[in-house]
Motif scaffolding. Structure first.
Motif, PDB file in Angstrom:
ATOM      1  N   GLY A  12       0.401  83.935  34.041  1.00  0.00           N
ATOM      2  CA  GLY A  12      -0.443  84.359  32.931  1.00  0.00           C
ATOM      3  C   GLY A  12      -1.273  85.588  33.234  1.00  0.00           C
ATOM      4  O   GLY A  12      -1.891  86.154  32.330  1.00  0.00           O
ATOM      5  N   VAL A  13      -1.296  86.009  34.497  1.00  0.00           N
ATOM      6  CA  VAL A  13      -2.049  87.205  34.892  1.00  0.00           C
ATOM      7  C   VAL A  13      -1.099  88.283  35.415  1.00  0.00           C
ATOM      8  O   VAL A  13      -1.132  89.425  34.957  1.00  0.00           O
ATOM      9  N   LEU A  14      -0.252  87.929  36.377  1.00  0.00           N
ATOM     10  CA  LEU A  14       0.748  88.879  36.857  1.00  0.00           C
ATOM     11  C   LEU A  14       2.020  88.826  36.013  1.00  0.00           C
ATOM     12  O   LEU A  14       2.651  89.853  35.753  1.00  0.00           O
ATOM     13  N   VAL A  15       2.405  87.613  35.637  1.00  0.00           N
ATOM     14  CA  VAL A  15       3.599  87.431  34.803  1.00  0.00           C
ATOM     15  C   VAL A  15       3.288  86.474  33.656  1.00  0.00           C
ATOM     16  O   VAL A  15       2.506  85.534  33.813  1.00  0.00           O
ATOM     17  N   ASP A  16       3.913  86.731  32.522  1.00  0.00           N
ATOM     18  CA  ASP A  16       3.766  85.874  31.346  1.00  0.00           C
ATOM     19  C   ASP A  16       4.765  84.728  31.492  1.00  0.00           C
ATOM     20  O   ASP A  16       5.854  84.748  30.921  1.00  0.00           O
ATOM     21  N   SER A  17       4.388  83.734  32.289  1.00  0.00           N
ATOM     22  CA  SER A  17       5.348  82.717  32.716  1.00  0.00           C
ATOM     23  C   SER A  17       5.142  81.342  32.112  1.00  0.00           C
ATOM     24  O   SER A  17       5.943  80.440  32.353  1.00  0.00           O
ATOM     25  N   GLU A  18       4.086  81.172  31.329  1.00  0.00           N
ATOM     26  CA  GLU A  18       3.838  79.832  30.758  1.00  0.00           C
ATOM     27  C   GLU A  18       5.046  79.337  29.968  1.00  0.00           C
ATOM     28  O   GLU A  18       5.466  78.183  30.098  1.00  0.00           O
ATOM     29  N   LYS A  19       5.629  80.224  29.167  1.00  0.00           N
ATOM     30  CA  LYS A  19       6.791  79.836  28.367  1.00  0.00           C
ATOM     31  C   LYS A  19       7.985  79.503  29.262  1.00  0.00           C
ATOM     32  O   LYS A  19       8.824  78.661  28.910  1.00  0.00           O
ATOM     33  N   LEU A  20       8.072  80.155  30.428  1.00  0.00           N
ATOM     34  CA  LEU A  20       9.182  79.905  31.344  1.00  0.00           C
ATOM     35  C   LEU A  20       9.029  78.548  32.015  1.00  0.00           C
ATOM     36  O   LEU A  20      10.007  77.807  32.181  1.00  0.00           O
ATOM     37  N   TRP A  21       7.799  78.219  32.413  1.00  0.00           N
ATOM     38  CA  TRP A  21       7.534  76.889  32.968  1.00  0.00           C
ATOM     39  C   TRP A  21       7.823  75.811  31.941  1.00  0.00           C
ATOM     40  O   TRP A  21       8.417  74.773  32.254  1.00  0.00           O
ATOM     41  N   LYS A  22       7.416  76.070  30.710  1.00  0.00           N
ATOM     42  CA  LYS A  22       7.640  75.082  29.642  1.00  0.00           C
ATOM     43  C   LYS A  22       9.134  74.880  29.406  1.00  0.00           C
ATOM     44  O   LYS A  22       9.603  73.748  29.223  1.00  0.00           O
ATOM     45  N   GLN A  23       9.884  75.981  29.422  1.00  0.00           N
ATOM     46  CA  GLN A  23      11.337  75.890  29.227  1.00  0.00           C
ATOM     47  C   GLN A  23      11.997  75.110  30.361  1.00  0.00           C
ATOM     48  O   GLN A  23      12.827  74.220  30.121  1.00  0.00           O
ATOM     49  N   ALA A  24      11.625  75.439  31.603  1.00  0.00           N
ATOM     50  CA  ALA A  24      12.212  74.752  32.755  1.00  0.00           C
ATOM     51  C   ALA A  24      11.851  73.277  32.758  1.00  0.00           C
ATOM     52  O   ALA A  24      12.699  72.409  33.037  1.00  0.00           O
ATOM     53  N   GLU A  25      10.599  72.995  32.434  1.00  0.00           N
ATOM     54  CA  GLU A  25      10.139  71.604  32.372  1.00  0.00           C
ATOM     55  C   GLU A  25      10.954  70.813  31.349  1.00  0.00           C
ATOM     56  O   GLU A  25      11.436  69.715  31.639  1.00  0.00           O
ATOM     57  N   LYS A  26      11.132  71.404  30.177  1.00  0.00           N
ATOM     58  CA  LYS A  26      11.877  70.721  29.117  1.00  0.00           C
ATOM     59  C   LYS A  26      13.327  70.508  29.521  1.00  0.00           C
ATOM     60  O   LYS A  26      13.895  69.421  29.328  1.00  0.00           O
ATOM     61  N   GLU A  27      13.960  71.533  30.064  1.00  0.00           N
ATOM     62  CA  GLU A  27      15.370  71.439  30.457  1.00  0.00           C
ATOM     63  C   GLU A  27      15.583  70.360  31.517  1.00  0.00           C
ATOM     64  O   GLU A  27      16.463  69.501  31.382  1.00  0.00           O
ATOM     65  N   ILE A  28      14.783  70.408  32.574  1.00  0.00           N
ATOM     66  CA  ILE A  28      15.014  69.507  33.710  1.00  0.00           C
ATOM     67  C   ILE A  28      14.675  68.062  33.362  1.00  0.00           C
ATOM     68  O   ILE A  28      15.477  67.148  33.609  1.00  0.00           O
ATOM     69  N   PHE A  29      13.510  67.845  32.763  1.00  0.00           N
ATOM     70  CA  PHE A  29      13.110  66.454  32.504  1.00  0.00           C
ATOM     71  C   PHE A  29      13.871  65.848  31.326  1.00  0.00           C
ATOM     72  O   PHE A  29      14.129  64.648  31.310  1.00  0.00           O
ATOM     73  N   SER A  30      14.283  66.673  30.382  1.00  0.00           N
ATOM     74  CA  SER A  30      15.149  66.176  29.297  1.00  0.00           C
ATOM     75  C   SER A  30      16.494  65.731  29.867  1.00  0.00           C
ATOM     76  O   SER A  30      17.079  64.734  29.413  1.00  0.00           O
ATOM     77  N   SER A  31      16.987  66.464  30.885  1.00  0.00           N
ATOM     78  CA  SER A  31      18.268  66.097  31.501  1.00  0.00           C
ATOM     79  C   SER A  31      18.183  64.746  32.216  1.00  0.00           C
ATOM     80  O   SER A  31      19.210  64.121  32.503  1.00  0.00           O
ATOM     81  N   LEU A  32      16.942  64.303  32.484  1.00  0.00           N
ATOM     82  CA  LEU A  32      16.729  63.002  33.119  1.00  0.00           C
ATOM     83  C   LEU A  32      16.445  61.909  32.088  1.00  0.00           C
ATOM     84  O   LEU A  32      16.102  60.780  32.445  1.00  0.00           O
TER      85      LEU A  32
END
Length: 222
Positions: A12-32
């Motif tokens: 959120g300061v160096l990189v706009d990554s919140e959306k990327l974390w949210k995407q990865a979280e959804k993909e991985i935990f949904s797969s479980l």
């Protein structure tokens, strides 16, 4: 001359990554087999990756994969996304270069795992500009606990009172305040976060922000 430092948060300061974390979280935990809701993702967004994995496991335990494996799956996916997606925060590289030219030491303190840090710094082409980097992975507690900021200041060999911290999250600002540092809120146009705890704010990484930071540094060193 008193040595000063600016310590950056990462996500959120160096990189706009919140959306990327949210995407990865959804993909991985949904797969479980977990129903990953936006409401729960709001709860997890300020957690360390270990805490996130524990949160989802406690909510809906899965079989056949241990927590460490799942955590690494999320981290690897985020690293892929950082590499491939347009997630650079505008102006941050030039901002850091100007701070270096003003004789500031540069640090990084993030709740994210250590292995992600080189991926982010390479993405921004700023690896050689940082004097110290720290991950809450190696602390007993992540932000809002102040340990990561205290230890980053020690690595930089700069007194906490001479460190300015750039943060975009309330928990990060609390951590920096507890560490006895000056807090600069990076708003990035976000009206939803309470920035009252900050000593001052910057809206973007530009000449106005550089002037604010360096002027404040001069006042504090007198």
């Amino acid at each position: 001359m008193t040595q000063k430092a600016v310590i950056f948060d990462m996500d959120g300061v160096l990189v706009d990554s919140e959306k990327l974390w949210k995407q990865a979280e959804k993909e991985i935990f949904s797969s479980l087999g977990i129903n990953v809701t936006d409401e729960d993702s709001e709860v997890t967004k300020s957690m360390t990756t270990t805490e996130v994995s524990e949160f989802w496991f406690n909510k809906s335990p899965w079989q056949n994969k241990n927590l460490d494996v799942v955590e690494q799956m999320v981290i690897s996916r985020v690293m892929e996304l950082i590499t491939t997606e347009d997630c650079k925060i505008n102006g941050v590289k030039e901002f850091i270069e100007k701070l270096k030219s003003n004789n500031y030491k540069i640090g990084l303190a993030t709740n994210s795992p250590y292995k992600i840090i080189p991926t982010v710094l390479e993405k921004l082409e700023v690896t050689g500009l940082f004097d110290a980097v720290s991950s809450a992975e190696f602390e007993e507690k992540g932000k809002p606990d102040p340990a990561i900021y205290i230890n980053t200041a020690a690595k930089l060999n700069v007194a906490a009172k001479n460190c300015l911290v750039i943060e975009d999250s309330h928990s990060g600002m609390i951590a920096a305040k507890k560490a006895g540092m000056t807090v600069i809120a990076f708003t990035n146009g976000n009206p939803l976060i309470n920035f009252d705890i900050a000593d001052f704010t910057i809206n973007q990484f530009d000449d106005v922000a550089i002037n604010k930071v360096t002027s404040y540094g001069l006042i504090c060193s007198k």
